[in-house]
Design an enzyme around this catalytic site. Sequence first.
Site, PDB file in Angstrom:
ATOM      1  N   ASP A 189      -8.664  -6.237  -2.406  1.00  0.00           N
ATOM      2  CA  ASP A 189      -7.293  -6.409  -1.932  1.00  0.00           C
ATOM      3  C   ASP A 189      -7.181  -5.788  -0.546  1.00  0.00           C
ATOM      4  OD1 ASP A 189      -4.466  -6.976  -2.070  1.00  0.00           O
ATOM      5  OD2 ASP A 189      -4.172  -4.824  -2.355  1.00  0.00           O
ATOM      6  N   GLU A 273      -8.304 -12.524  -0.993  1.00  0.00           N
ATOM      7  CA  GLU A 273      -7.144 -13.378  -0.786  1.00  0.00           C
ATOM      8  C   GLU A 273      -7.327 -14.175   0.489  1.00  0.00           C
ATOM      9  OE1 GLU A 273      -2.821 -12.010  -2.203  1.00  0.00           O
ATOM     10  OE2 GLU A 273      -3.987 -10.426  -1.274  1.00  0.00           O
ATOM     11  N   CYS A 326       1.420  -8.048 -13.262  1.00  0.00           N
ATOM     12  CA  CYS A 326       0.823  -6.925 -13.998  1.00  0.00           C
ATOM     13  C   CYS A 326      -0.542  -7.345 -14.521  1.00  0.00           C
ATOM     14  CB  CYS A 326       1.719  -6.513 -15.164  1.00  0.00           C
ATOM     15  SG  CYS A 326       0.971  -5.210 -16.168  1.00  0.00           S
ATOM     16  N   CYS A 345       4.940  -1.140 -14.720  1.00  0.00           N
ATOM     17  CA  CYS A 345       5.308  -2.395 -15.362  1.00  0.00           C
ATOM     18  C   CYS A 345       6.532  -2.212 -16.246  1.00  0.00           C
ATOM     19  CB  CYS A 345       4.136  -2.925 -16.179  1.00  0.00           C
ATOM     20  SG  CYS A 345       4.518  -4.515 -16.919  1.00  0.00           S
ATOM     21  N   ASP A 355      -2.520  -1.282  -5.225  1.00  0.00           N
ATOM     22  CA  ASP A 355      -3.621  -2.060  -4.653  1.00  0.00           C
ATOM     23  C   ASP A 355      -4.732  -2.310  -5.684  1.00  0.00           C
ATOM     24  OD1 ASP A 355      -2.277  -1.972  -2.203  1.00  0.00           O
ATOM     25  OD2 ASP A 355      -3.188  -0.035  -1.727  1.00  0.00           O
TER      26      ASP A 355
HETATM   27 ZN   LIG Z   1       2.535  -5.047 -17.819  1.00  0.00          ZN
END
Ligand SMILES: [Zn+2]
Length: 373
Positions: A189, A273, A326, A345, A355
């Site tokens: 990332d 990415e 998540c 989360c 990250d």
């Molecule tokens: Zn989660």
Amino acid sequence: MNKAYKFRIYPNADQEILLSKTFGCVRFVYNKMLAERKEIYEQFKDDKDELKKHKLPTPAKYKSEFEWLREVDSLALANAQINLQKAYTNFFRDKKVGFPQFKSKHKSRDSYTTNNQSGNIRIENKHIKLPKLGFVRIKLHRQLPSDGIIKSCTISRTPTKKYYISILVEYESKLQTKVLDPYNSIGLDMDMKNLYTDSQGVRAEYPRYYRAMQSKLAKEQRKLSRCQKGSNNRTKQRLKVATLHEKVANQRKDFLHKLSNQITNDYDIVCIEDLNMRAMGQCLNLGKSVSDNSWGMFTTFLSYKLEDQGKLLVKVGKWFASSKTCNECGSINQDLKLSDRVWICKNCGCVIDRDYNAAKNIKEEGVRLLTVA
Ligand SMILES: [Zn+2]
């Protein structure tokens, strides 16, 4: 496959003089041809057919008038013509690129390109033989592919008077049909400060000496901006800044090579990415870290090194919500801000470095894309 290898060269005093002349002649011929081109363009720009009839002048044309052009490598001049032709074609394809610019002695890079014709360029005994120059001492810090054929060379001089040669080599790619292990994969990332965080939660950190050198450079740059224009001090300071610039750039490149070597040796599949660096730099105003383009250079290195070993670089679509998903339960948090450094989360309650979470998602998405295809 073609690949360029860059080395430092150490010309002797006579060779330095000839190199200087060659840089000058290339610039001269380029500007001459451009001036003619410009005149014709101005005259016929509204009449495309007429414009097409006028071909670009060739360097040979100037040789009778300017005898000294014969002293230098004629292929260097021919390549100047090819470069101008490219710039000119680009301009016609996309007017936004602008009309080709004249090369100035101070602002343009001192460089020229020459080609290998029936072995007139070759490496022997820590020297490289170049047209007109003869044998120039070269520091071969790495091996060229043994079956490689030298296609062309670009010789350049930095503002601090160091000489480099970039050798373009054509070679048979040893692309083995390697069986890739999806478990032997890693996700990266991109990170503004540390280059990246990987899917093991490890951040790639620039070495401390690099950071130190960077702040030293910034300091000397500030000093330069305070020097009076045209003063002796300014000239001296400019050279100092240029030297530091080179050092920083070399250190960075070195670091990125080592890092990409390590990853390539350790993993079969690397997932990143697909980012548009220029757009990112502009719209997020992320400043220097993105604009120095370490990430771009790093992914270029990764890409060819992995390819050389028959391994894979997988780019995950830029709309894939790597940061906002998540990794534990897959729920998405649209409200995540750039400033939220920790992923908490709301669904499953897991708490993880932002990250690290993103890198794990990038890895999983990359591997998924591979198995789908
Ligand atoms: Zn989660």
